[in-house]
Every structure is written in structure tokens, then in C-alpha cells.
Design a protein around this motif. Structure first.
Motif, mmCIF file in Angstrom:
data_model
loop_
_atom_site.group_PDB
_atom_site.id
_atom_site.type_symbol
_atom_site.label_atom_id
_atom_site.label_comp_id
_atom_site.label_asym_id
_atom_site.label_seq_id
_atom_site.Cartn_x
_atom_site.Cartn_y
_atom_site.Cartn_z
ATOM 1 N N ASP A 108 0.882 -1.077 0.123
ATOM 2 C CA ASP A 108 -0.028 0.003 -0.130
ATOM 3 C C ASP A 108 0.896 1.081 -0.228
ATOM 4 O O ASP A 108 2.186 1.080 -0.060
ATOM 5 C CB ASP A 108 -0.899 -0.079 1.078
ATOM 6 N N SER A 154 -1.886 -4.813 5.490
ATOM 7 C CA SER A 154 -3.240 -4.011 4.944
ATOM 8 C C SER A 154 -3.959 -5.190 4.392
ATOM 9 O O SER A 154 -3.559 -6.163 3.733
ATOM 10 C CB SER A 154 -2.827 -2.966 4.230
ATOM 11 N N SER A 190 -4.350 -1.041 7.784
ATOM 12 C CA SER A 190 -5.742 -0.452 7.188
ATOM 13 C C SER A 190 -6.476 -1.490 6.659
ATOM 14 O O SER A 190 -6.039 -2.585 6.270
ATOM 15 C CB SER A 190 -5.361 0.775 6.218
#
Length: 263
Positions: A108, A154, A190
Motif C-alpha cells: 500500500d 493491510s 488499514s
């Protein structure tokens, strides 16, 4: 064996302990808590010199040293009982379904590896809960293996083809939340829920109670490919997510063609 430990005989009906607030702790206070916790651990404790792990567990318990020690000791017992996950034929078969997999080489925008979860492939009527949990833990351990104690990952939660009636696996999500909260604190960077909408918002209101406040703050409702590209570079995403990567999950490429039991 129950993956949530001897005191947790059932996955259903359990709410994991809250593991921290949404704000970051002050660095000086965290460093003092680390020093205090290290002083209180016996020299032969598995985490006695592991500052990265100590920091994560302290943050998860709001710098409460006593609570962090209890959490770490329970985690040590959990690891001794459940890790490493042996790649048995049933776990291998679960992994080969492609319900969750690491996106090879993808990072990411913060440099964290990306785990894809394809909720449209879930079916609580056909899966074995314990096998599915073990398979996800195996994948999680694989994703963290080269990241060290401060590493994070993530999740790209793909809702393509998802049906509430067929694919909503409440017990599995609750079990994952408990294991992540108790044993992988501060590992999640996340989660991108894509594509999101009113149905997802309703489901999230049901399952969000099982995630601690810091985790809830990391989960993002993503409605468009443009929003997704702000979290994960397009070159890391396959075309179905608006990306330019040519990668598609192939179980034979990832896990080979033979069924086997790892030592």
C-alpha cells in the motif's frame, strides 16, 4: 484444540477485550512503560528483549503495564498451543480456494503488504470454522514473517459477488476479530472495504462491536476505484479493482499441485 485458548470454549458469543484507544501514545510515556515492563519480566520470558513486541502490547493496553503483561503471557500460551500451523490437507484445501491470499509484491502507499479477502467466496454452510481460522492464521504468519515485530499489513476486503444470505459469515468474522485483538495487536495498518454501500454499512454496524476502537478507526469504506487507488497503488491492483497488475490468484502457482502435510 480450540484456537482461542482453554478458557474460551466457544467462539460464538464472545466479545474480545478492547485493545486501546484510537490515539497514539506519547513516545516518552511509551518508552518509560517499555522499560518498566522489561524490568518486571523474567530473563527467560520469550519477550524479555523484544522491544517491538512489548511496544505493541503496551499500546494495545493503553500503557497499562500489568494488563500488557497479562496479555503477553496469554499470547505466549496461545502461540505454544497453536503455532506453527501445520499445512494439513484440509487447511491447504481451504487456502487453495483463494478466499484470502497475499497480493505478491504489492504494497500500500505506506509500504505495507496487502492481504486480499474475497468475501464473495465465503459460505458458512460449507466451511469448517476451525479449519478456516487456522488457514487464515497460517496466511497471517506468512505475511508477517519478514516484517519484524513492528511490521504491519493491510487488508483489501473485496465484496465483489457478495450476498448477505449466502456469504455473510458472522462467526468467522467474530473469531478473526478476537484472535487479531488478543494475539496480533498493532499489526493491522488499514482495511479497505470495497465496494461499499448501504448494505455494507448495515453489516458493519453489526460486526464493528467485535473490533477494538483503534482497529475500527483503520477500517475505511471505499466506494470507487479512484478511492481505492488512494490507498493501494494501481500497479499493485488487478484490473477488476481498477489496477494495472496482471496478477490473478492461481492455487497451483502459490501452493503447488500436490497435497501434503508440512513438518
Amino acid at each position: 484444540r480450540r484456537l482461542l485458548g482453554a478458557k474460551r470454549s466457544r467462539l460464538v458469543g464472545l466479545v474480545p477485550r478492547r485493545s486501546g484507544a484510537t490515539g497514539e501514545p506519547e513516545e516518552g510515556a511509551l518508552s518509560r512503560a517499555v522499560a518498566e515492563l522489561q524490568d518486571r519480566l523474567p530473563p527467560d520470558h520469550p519477550f524479555s528483549s523484544n522491544v517491538g513486541a512489548i511496544r505493541r502490547f503496551l499500546v494495545a493496553r493503553k500503557l497499562d503495564v500489568d494488563a500488557a503483561i497479562v496479555m503477553m503471557d496469554k499470547h505466549v500460551a496461545w502461540r505454544a498451543e497453536n503455532l506453527p500451523v501445520r499445512l494439513t490437507p484440509d487447511i491447504l484445501a481451504e487456502l487453495r480456494k483463494g478466499k484470502f491470499y497475499i497480493l505478491p509484491g504489492a504494497k500500500d502507499f505506506n509500504g505495507y503488504p496487502v492481504v486480499v479477502v474475497r468475501s464473495g467466496l465465503f459460505d458458512p454452510k460449507t466451511r469448517d470454522l476451525d479449519t478456516c481460522i487456522k488457514a487464515f492464521i497460517y496466511l497471517l504468519e506468512q505475511s508477517l514473517a519478514e516484517l519484524g515485530e513492528t511490521g504491519k499489513f493491510s487488508i483489501m476486503y473485496d465484496r465483489d459477488g457478495f450476498s448477505v444470505r449466502k456469504n455473510f459469515d458472522f462467526d468467522l468474522l467474530k473469531a478473526w476479530a478476537a484472535i487479531a485483538s488478543d494475539n496480533y495487536p498493532e499489526r493491522l495498518a488499514s482495511v479497505a472495504l470495497y465496494p461499499s454501500g448501504s448494505v455494507l454499512a448495515g453489516l458493519w454496524s453489526v460486526v464493528s462491536v467485535f473490533f477494538d476502537p483503534r482497529t475500527r478507526a483503520k477500517i475505511k469504506m471505499v466506494q470507487s476505484e479512484e478511492e481505492l487507488a488512494k490507498l493501494i497503488p494501481k500497479e499493485a491492483l488487478p484490473p477488476r479493482y481498477g489496477g494495472t497488475s496482471t496478477y490473478e490468484f492461481d492455487p497451483d502457482m502459490v501452493y503447488g499441485t500436490a497435497n501434503f502435510v508440512a513438518a
